[in-house]
Motif scaffolding. Structure first.
Motif, short mmCIF file in Angstrom:
data_model
loop_
_atom_site.label_atom_id
_atom_site.label_comp_id
_atom_site.label_asym_id
_atom_site.label_seq_id
_atom_site.Cartn_x
_atom_site.Cartn_y
_atom_site.Cartn_z
N PHE A 1 -0.35 13.63 24.51
CA PHE A 1 -1.28 14.68 24.13
C PHE A 1 -2.53 14.06 23.48
O PHE A 1 -2.42 13.12 22.70
CB PHE A 1 -0.58 15.61 23.14
CG PHE A 1 -1.50 16.54 22.42
CD1 PHE A 1 -2.00 17.68 23.05
CD2 PHE A 1 -1.86 16.31 21.09
CE1 PHE A 1 -2.85 18.55 22.37
CE2 PHE A 1 -2.71 17.17 20.41
CZ PHE A 1 -3.20 18.30 21.05
N SER B 1 3.78 14.27 23.73
CA SER B 1 3.72 15.70 24.05
C SER B 1 4.82 16.45 23.30
O SER B 1 6.00 16.12 23.44
CB SER B 1 3.93 15.90 25.56
OG SER B 1 2.85 15.35 26.28
N VAL C 1 -1.33 21.31 19.26
CA VAL C 1 -2.64 21.95 19.08
C VAL C 1 -2.63 22.77 17.79
O VAL C 1 -3.53 22.66 16.96
CB VAL C 1 -2.97 22.87 20.27
CG1 VAL C 1 -4.25 23.66 19.99
CG2 VAL C 1 -3.11 22.07 21.56
N VAL D 1 -8.43 8.55 28.73
CA VAL D 1 -8.75 9.98 28.72
C VAL D 1 -10.09 10.10 28.02
O VAL D 1 -10.29 9.53 26.95
CB VAL D 1 -7.67 10.76 27.95
CG1 VAL D 1 -8.10 12.20 27.69
CG2 VAL D 1 -6.35 10.73 28.71
N VAL D 2 -11.04 10.79 28.65
CA VAL D 2 -12.37 10.96 28.05
C VAL D 2 -12.62 12.44 27.83
O VAL D 2 -12.77 13.21 28.78
CB VAL D 2 -13.46 10.36 28.96
CG1 VAL D 2 -14.83 10.50 28.30
CG2 VAL D 2 -13.18 8.90 29.26
N LEU D 3 -12.60 12.86 26.56
CA LEU D 3 -12.75 14.30 26.25
C LEU D 3 -14.17 14.63 25.83
O LEU D 3 -14.88 13.79 25.31
CB LEU D 3 -11.77 14.70 25.15
CG LEU D 3 -10.29 14.55 25.47
CD1 LEU D 3 -9.44 15.05 24.31
CD2 LEU D 3 -9.92 15.35 26.73
N HIS E 1 -11.55 20.26 22.57
CA HIS E 1 -11.06 19.89 23.90
C HIS E 1 -9.73 19.18 23.72
O HIS E 1 -9.65 18.18 23.02
CB HIS E 1 -12.07 18.97 24.59
CG HIS E 1 -11.94 18.98 26.07
ND1 HIS E 1 -12.90 18.51 26.94
CD2 HIS E 1 -10.93 19.40 26.86
CE1 HIS E 1 -12.49 18.65 28.18
NE2 HIS E 1 -11.31 19.19 28.16
N SER E 2 -8.69 19.70 24.35
CA SER E 2 -7.44 18.97 24.31
C SER E 2 -6.86 18.90 25.71
O SER E 2 -7.13 19.74 26.57
CB SER E 2 -6.45 19.60 23.34
OG SER E 2 -5.92 20.79 23.86
N PHE E 3 -6.08 17.85 25.94
CA PHE E 3 -5.50 17.61 27.25
C PHE E 3 -4.12 17.02 27.06
O PHE E 3 -3.92 16.11 26.27
CB PHE E 3 -6.38 16.62 28.04
CG PHE E 3 -5.76 16.14 29.33
CD1 PHE E 3 -5.65 17.01 30.41
CD2 PHE E 3 -5.29 14.84 29.47
CE1 PHE E 3 -5.08 16.59 31.61
CE2 PHE E 3 -4.72 14.41 30.66
CZ PHE E 3 -4.62 15.28 31.73
N ASP E 4 -3.18 17.55 27.81
CA ASP E 4 -1.81 17.06 27.75
C ASP E 4 -1.46 16.44 29.10
O ASP E 4 -1.44 17.14 30.12
CB ASP E 4 -0.87 18.23 27.43
CG ASP E 4 0.52 17.76 27.11
OD1 ASP E 4 0.80 17.51 25.92
OD2 ASP E 4 1.32 17.60 28.05
N ASP E 5 -1.21 15.16 29.11
CA ASP E 5 -0.95 14.44 30.36
C ASP E 5 0.53 14.61 30.72
O ASP E 5 1.40 14.01 30.10
CB ASP E 5 -1.30 12.96 30.16
CG ASP E 5 -1.17 12.16 31.46
OD1 ASP E 5 -0.30 12.51 32.29
OD2 ASP E 5 -1.91 11.19 31.64
N ARG E 6 0.80 15.41 31.75
CA ARG E 6 2.21 15.73 32.02
C ARG E 6 2.96 14.59 32.67
O ARG E 6 4.19 14.58 32.65
CB ARG E 6 2.32 17.03 32.83
CG ARG E 6 2.06 16.93 34.29
CD ARG E 6 2.56 18.15 35.07
NE ARG E 6 2.24 17.94 36.45
CZ ARG E 6 1.16 18.40 37.07
NH1 ARG E 6 0.31 19.16 36.41
NH2 ARG E 6 0.93 18.11 38.33
#
Lengths: 285, 285, 285, 285
Positions: free
Chosen positions: C49, C16, C21, C283-285, C39-44
């Protein structure tokens, strides 16, 4: 649910009357038949009674005399009965066009014994699916449609069905409207899969209709055919979530699984003698 | 999905153009905003672009100057943007008649914070649900319908909505057809729950229609209202299996859960800024 | 979801960091690439990322220079990228034992193009499924297990996988435990289907275990294999309702559909570059 | 499914013996009782028989003499029977801690008549949910836990249950482990909702366990309590899809609906006399 080899299935329906359950269960007891599963339902609006019993037969069970005695007993109730050994394999004719997902699925289920049926013929208005049928060792009849004489093709279709001794006809994405005459002949023993949640999206191109409406679920409906197009009694329905990213071709692809599953479920119900006609509805026990 | 308190949501849509994603993400980066979730979709048939971004703001984030800079940047793209802090609570008016399952469900979800909204008024054409609203501390407006002057009632309804500052109106089983005029005013910010899988069983008594057809699934549809009755853009749909033993009153009972869940889902999507209008369809990101 | 032929898929993951992006979307814009889905996702919690972008390439798109430029840009972010044309067909090896439902299903989906893959070999410890593979024109390798020298069989298995150039290995009900060594080699690119809802009912005979517990749902889990038996990162899970009338053999039969669907879903996700490893999760985007 | 006011429900179970169905149905017929729904199942592994019949009674039906005659008839079969008028309302005690979603849901279903029960008391180890119970007019008993003397609190709990005449105890997210002694007293008539798909994620914090494992489905299990924690016979299970974006707190929020629905379903089954204990499993007719 799985059964011992001596298991039989007795189904019946009749007008609602006191004693309908008793006449069946008492007879089974007297014949030393051991009930393993019993389900009956009395429709208080339609005033009609439906029953399905699975039972194990005693040693020396004599089918003919059992049937005779049963007929006598239920006669006062105007009861229509059906008696089937649990291991019975129904003779089935499958009708297809070009899409093969349902055919592939049904033949697979036959092959591994999940659907206890013998597919005795595949009939199509196109030659495409012959290799698939042949690989399963099933005769394939290609009757091309003459738009000027649809009756001629239907006559050939009917001849195959009749000569095959089929007890069930499955329209596994057969993309032709049957004539009222053929519908009448197949009334109550032909199952169609329609690729929408009927009564929504009747007729042609239901997935395109679904796209236009922006629905968030697509589905499939397996129903007995009758004279009204896409209006026969519904046996099973299935559903699949979709979203804005599904273009019409994606809905078509997404819908294949639910079409296969819904049709296989309905065919299984029919073969296991679980489905009863109840005016324009079905009872599934 | 759960968010830190400094999270904001930016949504936008525009005609399809090269650079739509970049103009948003580049601006966010320049403003030191940290993107935690980003979803964009370009509808190639409608030629329209949709984007939703969740991001964490830097210390000293200045909303006003952020908005100003953003407006300038996206101006060449004819982009409509919306900016919302993640903790924002939408002001909501709920309209009901006599059935209270959806109201009870929505108020519960508000109370425990599952739906981040403030219900500022409940409006009904019947007095029955006042105690439920009162227990939650929400003003209840009973405007009886005068069949000879529906307009008078609607005028009172609209006045409450307007004065409440509501951003969303929920028709939680409000059993009256709205006038075209009120529909126009509520276009795009009023959600209705219809108790069938639209477009099947439009209009009155959908469960009775479903019973007549003998369907094996009942469902519910949450949609934005527009001028066409039960025809507005669909946000969410849900479904529940049923069988022959469900009389119409059983379908009504069975359908309650799926109505509640489908409506709550759609309201949640709307409040979280996930829903975009795309002609007569919706995009849900 | 369906794509034009000029569509490519870019996926990446990294620690991250502010700018992850932007570095991707800015580069795409500069290269005149038109983003159709992002589609993007950041796992806090994991501080990691993940991003997946579908985009249409401009006329004269040069893959080599695109890759080169991209590598340079993302280098400061320690970003691992992958670039795939949307029409790309993954090379796949399928491993089976005697049960053929998953194999039949996967080969069917390949044949009609629903899974864009080329199955280059089927490997089995039994000869039974050779006809099915042959009918689809796929080489079948039967390597019987020598209980005293499992390593010898695995060596042959690995040789076929290696020489085939496979990018994905699917264990479609392969009923042998792989050695830690082979697991290590296949880490992250071999998908197994386990016939239970992991972590419930690990190990052998999960349907018999499920029967003993009297569960009302059975399910299936598709996961990447790793060193821990039935413990690899989960990609997809499916479920099917059952009841008291399902004896163990009925659970086995009932579970077949959900095994097929769950495995096909996971394989589709993998092939479409939707799945990212995130420690022991996906993670499945 | 909906019933006329003269409907009664007869349930029974016994060892598997020829004549078990007949003895029930013949007696009903002789008593002029009209069977509207009948379901029986014979478990061939457990060698146990289960039956549930709904029937309409004739004018002048005399419960006492019906019971007496029935008892005499079924005596040779070691049959345990239960007879309940369809309109019967079970007395229920609900136990809670701080989470109120299941309580809110159960009280709502009682209020609108969807669950035909009278909640005679709510018991909690916390004071928080008293207002909710009070609004429904139900006595609320707050018995704080003394960690050094758990028995004292349980004694008070048991006293309320006993004095209330409760026929069913519902643990609606009661977050305390009951003592073996209390479990024994409640054996077969207390339903617990566990927030996982048992046997997966037993014990504390199942959603956190689920997050660690990266599952793609979360679920809930309603079961009778017995001596083994989270091991009692399962009545109903439900499931909800989740993804990588669900942090533990999101799983908790997401799971609420399926907990409510699964518990309500199990309670409904119990109240309608559909559930039978079958060793450590249940039969649901």
């Amino acid at each position: 649910m799985s059964r011992t080899p001596d298991t039989w299935i007795l189904t019946a329906d009749s007008p609602s009357l006191l004693g309908t359950v008793d006449v069946v269960t008492r007879y089974l007891f007297e014949q030393q038949c051991y009930v393993t599963e019993h389900h009956s339902f009395d429709d208080r609006l339609a005033q009609r009674f439906f029953i399905r019993v699975e039972f194990r037969t005693p040693a020396g069970f004599d089918e003919a005399s059992f049937r005779e005695g049963l007929a006598e007993r239920v006669e006062p109730f105007q009861m229509k009965t059906e008696l089937t050994p649990a291991g019975y394999r129904s003779k089935v004719v499958i009708m297809v066009s070009k899409a093969d997902h349902c055919l592939n699925d049904l033949l697979y289920r036959q092959r591994i014994g999940q659907l206890p049926m013998d597919v005795v013929a595949v009939i199509s208005n196109h030659p495409d699916l012959e290799p698939l049928a042949r690989w399963h060792g099933i005769p394939y009849h290609h009757f091309a449609l003459d738009p000027n004489d649809k009756g001629a093709q239907e006559a050939k279709v009917w001849q195959v069905i009749e000569e095959s001794g089929a007890e069930l006809v499955i329209l596994a994405r057969y993309m032709q409207v049957l004539s009222p005459e053929l519908c009448r002949k197949l009334d109550g023993w032909a199952i169609n899969i329609h690729h929408s949640l009927l009564p929504g999206f009747k007729g042609a191109k239901p997935y395109h209709q679904a796209y236009q409406k922006g629905v968030k679920l697509v589905g499939a409906t397996a129903h007995y055919i009758n004279n009204d197009l896409d209006e026969g009694p519904i046996i099973a329905q299935g559903v699949e979530p979709v979203d804005h990213a599904h273009y019409p071709e994606d809905l078509i692809a997404k819908g294949r699984d639910v079409e296969c599953l819904t049709l296989a479920k309905a065919v299984g119900f029919h073969i296991e003698r679980r489905v009863f006609l109840n005016a324009n509805r079905t009872v599934v026990l």
